[in-house]
Design a protein around this motif. Sequence first.
Motif, short mmCIF file in Angstrom:
data_model
loop_
_atom_site.label_atom_id
_atom_site.label_comp_id
_atom_site.label_asym_id
_atom_site.label_seq_id
_atom_site.Cartn_x
_atom_site.Cartn_y
_atom_site.Cartn_z
N LEU A 59 1.35 0.32 2.74
CA LEU A 59 1.19 -1.29 1.86
C LEU A 59 2.49 -0.63 0.18
O LEU A 59 3.12 0.47 0.22
CB LEU A 59 -0.11 -0.33 1.16
N GLN A 60 3.28 -1.37 0.26
CA GLN A 60 4.37 -1.09 -0.62
C GLN A 60 4.05 -0.43 -1.56
O GLN A 60 5.21 0.89 -1.89
CB GLN A 60 4.32 -2.59 -0.69
N GLU A 61 3.56 -0.04 -2.56
CA GLU A 61 3.31 0.37 -3.54
C GLU A 61 2.93 2.14 -3.77
O GLU A 61 2.88 3.20 -4.29
CB GLU A 61 1.98 0.76 -4.25
N TYR A 62 2.59 2.53 -1.58
CA TYR A 62 1.95 3.78 -1.29
C TYR A 62 2.79 4.03 -0.52
O TYR A 62 3.67 4.12 0.48
CB TYR A 62 0.96 3.83 -0.46
N THR A 63 3.23 5.77 -0.27
CA THR A 63 4.43 6.14 0.58
C THR A 63 3.65 6.52 1.80
O THR A 63 3.71 6.63 2.97
CB THR A 63 5.55 7.56 0.09
N ASP A 64 2.08 6.73 2.04
CA ASP A 64 1.17 7.44 2.80
C ASP A 64 0.91 5.91 3.97
O ASP A 64 0.57 5.31 2.82
CB ASP A 64 -0.42 8.30 2.36
N PRO A 65 1.29 5.66 4.94
CA PRO A 65 0.85 4.45 5.47
C PRO A 65 -0.90 4.64 5.59
O PRO A 65 -1.97 6.04 5.60
CB PRO A 65 1.24 5.20 7.58
N ASN A 93 -13.41 1.46 11.16
CA ASN A 93 -13.02 3.00 10.14
C ASN A 93 -11.79 3.12 9.10
O ASN A 93 -11.35 4.62 9.19
CB ASN A 93 -13.43 3.99 11.08
N LEU A 94 -11.76 2.77 8.61
CA LEU A 94 -11.06 2.58 7.25
C LEU A 94 -11.71 4.02 6.51
O LEU A 94 -12.54 4.19 5.87
CB LEU A 94 -10.89 1.31 6.23
N ALA A 95 -10.58 4.66 6.01
CA ALA A 95 -11.39 6.18 5.50
C ALA A 95 -11.54 5.59 3.93
O ALA A 95 -10.72 4.61 3.75
CB ALA A 95 -10.09 6.80 5.47
N ASP A 96 -11.98 6.55 3.46
CA ASP A 96 -12.76 6.17 2.26
C ASP A 96 -11.27 6.58 0.92
O ASP A 96 -10.85 5.32 -0.10
CB ASP A 96 -13.90 7.28 1.32
N SER A 97 -10.60 6.98 1.66
CA SER A 97 -9.37 7.27 0.47
C SER A 97 -8.10 6.47 0.84
O SER A 97 -7.98 6.01 -0.21
CB SER A 97 -8.62 8.62 0.75
N ASP A 98 -8.41 4.56 2.03
CA ASP A 98 -7.58 4.16 2.27
C ASP A 98 -8.43 2.82 1.35
O ASP A 98 -7.83 1.96 1.22
CB ASP A 98 -7.19 4.20 3.50
N ARG A 99 -9.99 2.45 1.25
CA ARG A 99 -10.27 1.59 0.68
C ARG A 99 -9.86 0.76 -0.48
O ARG A 99 -9.43 0.21 -1.28
CB ARG A 99 -11.92 1.19 1.26
N PRO A 100 -9.77 2.42 -1.52
CA PRO A 100 -9.19 2.04 -2.51
C PRO A 100 -7.74 1.46 -3.09
O PRO A 100 -7.15 0.07 -3.67
CB PRO A 100 -9.58 3.28 -3.55
N ARG A 101 -7.24 1.83 -2.42
CA ARG A 101 -6.02 1.70 -2.30
C ARG A 101 -5.71 0.74 -1.75
O ARG A 101 -4.45 -0.08 -2.71
CB ARG A 101 -4.11 2.75 -1.40
N LEU A 102 -6.17 0.10 -0.63
CA LEU A 102 -6.13 -1.37 -0.06
C LEU A 102 -6.68 -2.69 -0.90
O LEU A 102 -6.13 -3.23 -1.70
CB LEU A 102 -6.53 -1.24 0.97
N ARG A 103 -7.68 -2.02 -1.91
CA ARG A 103 -8.29 -2.66 -2.88
C ARG A 103 -7.69 -2.66 -4.36
O ARG A 103 -7.16 -4.36 -4.23
CB ARG A 103 -9.15 -2.81 -3.14
N ASP A 104 -6.58 -1.86 -4.13
CA ASP A 104 -5.36 -1.66 -5.25
C ASP A 104 -4.38 -2.54 -4.62
O ASP A 104 -3.72 -3.49 -6.15
CB ASP A 104 -5.15 -0.94 -5.66
N TYR A 105 -4.09 -2.87 -4.13
CA TYR A 105 -2.96 -3.73 -3.30
C TYR A 105 -3.61 -4.96 -3.47
O TYR A 105 -2.03 -5.71 -3.65
CB TYR A 105 -2.78 -2.76 -2.33
N ILE A 106 -4.36 -5.52 -2.82
CA ILE A 106 -4.43 -6.80 -2.62
C ILE A 106 -4.38 -7.49 -4.09
O ILE A 106 -4.01 -7.85 -4.44
CB ILE A 106 -5.95 -6.70 -1.74
N SER A 107 -5.41 -6.58 -4.91
CA SER A 107 -5.23 -7.17 -6.25
C SER A 107 -3.92 -6.77 -7.09
O SER A 107 -3.59 -8.31 -7.93
CB SER A 107 -5.99 -5.92 -7.00
N HIS A 108 -2.87 -6.73 -7.07
CA HIS A 108 -1.71 -6.50 -7.66
C HIS A 108 -1.25 -7.52 -7.04
O HIS A 108 -0.59 -8.66 -7.71
CB HIS A 108 -0.86 -5.30 -7.45
N VAL A 109 -1.28 -7.74 -5.52
CA VAL A 109 -0.77 -9.56 -5.28
C VAL A 109 -1.38 -10.33 -5.54
O VAL A 109 -0.63 -11.26 -5.74
CB VAL A 109 -0.55 -9.05 -3.66
N VAL A 110 -2.68 -10.52 -5.76
CA VAL A 110 -2.90 -11.43 -6.16
C VAL A 110 -3.01 -11.82 -6.79
O VAL A 110 -2.52 -12.86 -8.16
CB VAL A 110 -4.98 -11.90 -6.40
#
Length: 121
Positions: A59-65, A93-110
């Motif tokens: 995700l563009q804002e994060y360094t860890d995949p 099996n989306l990790a608990d640590s990845d779900r908020p990153r993905l949610r934030d990324y989607i919100s940012h794009v929206v």
Amino acid sequence: MSERRKNIRIHKSLIVRFKLPKGYLGMSSRSDNISEDGMRMGALQRFEPGMSLQLNFNLQEYTDPVIVNATVVWVDYKKQSYFPFVLGLRFINLADSDRPRLRDYISHVVREENLSISPGA
């Protein structure tokens, strides 16, 4: 598709590296859209519904995949496309640590897309 989606899906092209969970050969593709529950992406070969893939994408804002297993839900054939097959994938099996990153990324794009199309912007 008749079922209603429970999460926002954005049209975003991300580089996706993937392989069969026990496979050694990795492949690359591009996503067509993504949500918290899964993504649609192109493939050079056909995968069958029910198959599992291991995905790796940034995700563009994060360094860890984000590394997640996904199940192929549906497959479509696109005759005149670089990727002749399109896969509908559900994250399993989306990790608990990845779900908020993905949610934030989607919100940012929206938010970005809404700002770029709002009147007077």
